[in-house]
Design an enzyme around this catalytic site. Structure first.
Site, PDB file in Angstrom:
ATOM      1  N   CYS A   1      -1.400   0.856   7.409  1.00  0.00           N
ATOM      2  CA  CYS A   1      -2.843   0.560   7.516  1.00  0.00           C
ATOM      3  C   CYS A   1      -3.210  -0.678   6.692  1.00  0.00           C
ATOM      4  CB  CYS A   1      -3.690   1.756   7.073  1.00  0.00           C
ATOM      5  SG  CYS A   1      -3.506   3.202   8.130  1.00  0.00           S
ATOM      6  N   ARG A   2      -3.414  -0.489   5.382  1.00  0.00           N
ATOM      7  CA  ARG A   2      -4.003  -1.573   4.583  1.00  0.00           C
ATOM      8  C   ARG A   2      -3.107  -2.790   4.421  1.00  0.00           C
ATOM      9  NH1 ARG A   2      -5.142   2.249  -0.324  1.00  0.00           N
ATOM     10  NH2 ARG A   2      -3.226   3.100   0.589  1.00  0.00           N
ATOM     11  N   SER A   3      -1.824  -2.593   4.030  1.00  0.00           N
ATOM     12  CA  SER A   3      -1.014  -3.790   3.738  1.00  0.00           C
ATOM     13  C   SER A   3      -0.646  -4.599   4.983  1.00  0.00           C
ATOM     14  CB  SER A   3       0.205  -3.462   2.867  1.00  0.00           C
ATOM     15  OG  SER A   3       1.087  -2.563   3.497  1.00  0.00           O
TER      16      SER A   3
ATOM     17  N   ASN B   1       2.242   1.518   4.389  1.00  0.00           N
ATOM     18  CA  ASN B   1       2.578   0.264   5.087  1.00  0.00           C
ATOM     19  C   ASN B   1       2.278   0.349   6.591  1.00  0.00           C
ATOM     20  OD1 ASN B   1       5.461  -1.879   5.703  1.00  0.00           O
ATOM     21  ND2 ASN B   1       3.412  -2.479   5.172  1.00  0.00           N
TER      22      ASN B   1
ATOM     23  N   ASP C   1      -8.254   3.944   1.044  1.00  0.00           N
ATOM     24  CA  ASP C   1      -7.285   4.353   2.061  1.00  0.00           C
ATOM     25  C   ASP C   1      -8.043   4.857   3.296  1.00  0.00           C
ATOM     26  OD1 ASP C   1      -5.358   5.521   3.592  1.00  0.00           O
ATOM     27  OD2 ASP C   1      -4.383   6.568   1.928  1.00  0.00           O
TER      28      ASP C   1
ATOM     29  N   CYS D   1       0.867  -1.184   0.000  1.00  0.00           N
ATOM     30  CA  CYS D   1       0.000   0.000   0.000  1.00  0.00           C
ATOM     31  C   CYS D   1       0.904   1.234   0.000  1.00  0.00           C
ATOM     32  CB  CYS D   1      -0.978  -0.013   1.168  1.00  0.00           C
ATOM     33  SG  CYS D   1      -0.207   0.052   2.799  1.00  0.00           S
TER      34      CYS D   1
END
Ligand code: 4NP
Length: 164
Positions: free
Chosen positions: A12-14, A10, A124, A7
């Site tokens: 939050c999402r990934s 690095n 995001d 993401c």
């Protein structure tokens, strides 16, 4: 087999994707056969743990990502990993800009593996509200199930799992 989730930050999402997929692999007793990692296209949060909201939302679903630390994606990742999974179209195009044609074949959108959504990108959640993290987790858990089905098929094909 090695899989990298990518993401922007690095944090939050990934890392949430990494944690959710690891939990699904553990549930299927496949975790020892697959190496997972995550990275950001930016260097903004290198060395940092995941965002507290990301840690709390995953913890509410029984998944601990507190040990993960931010790092930036590097060119050698594109050789090291068998699958590189982008969270959104911008991450995908940033990866594509680093990749050779051969490496491009291993870069995909993570939500290509999701079955119960029409979303193509993981939004995001960083600048949004707390409930954004819950929605992101719903998408990630959907894609994690599809990805783990794909992994099982690949492991069978490679003779690392008994046929069904
Ligand atoms: P991620 O979220 O890409 O899911 O880790 C973000 C984290 C930090 C920032 C943007 C997105 N930031 O602007 O610092």
């Amino acid at each position: 087999m090695r899989i990298l989730f990518v993401c922007l930050g690095n944090i939050c999402r990934s890392p949430m994707a990494e944690g959710v997929v690891r939990a699904e692999l553990e549930r299927r007793d496949l975790a020892h056969l697959v190496e997972l990692d995550s990275a950001g296209t930016s260097d903004w949060h290198v060395g940092e743990p995941p965002d507290p909201r990301a840690q709390e939302a995953t913890a509410r679903r029984g998944i601990d990502i507190s040990c993960l630390r931010g790092r930036q994606v590097k060119r050698s990742d594109l050789d090291r990993f068998d699958l590189i999974l982008a969270m959104d179209a911008e991450n995908f195009s940033d990866l594509a800009a680093m990749a050779t044609p051969e490496q491009m074949r291993r870069i995909r959108m993570f939500l290509d593996f999701a079955r119960n959504t029409t979303e193509r990108e993981v939004p995001d959640p960083y600048f949004g509200q707390e409930d954004g993290f819950e929605y992101v987790l719903d998408l990630l858990q959907d894609a994690a199930r599809g990805l783990c089905d794909h992994i099982e098929e690949e492991l069978r094909r490679a003779g690392k799992l008994a046929a069904e």
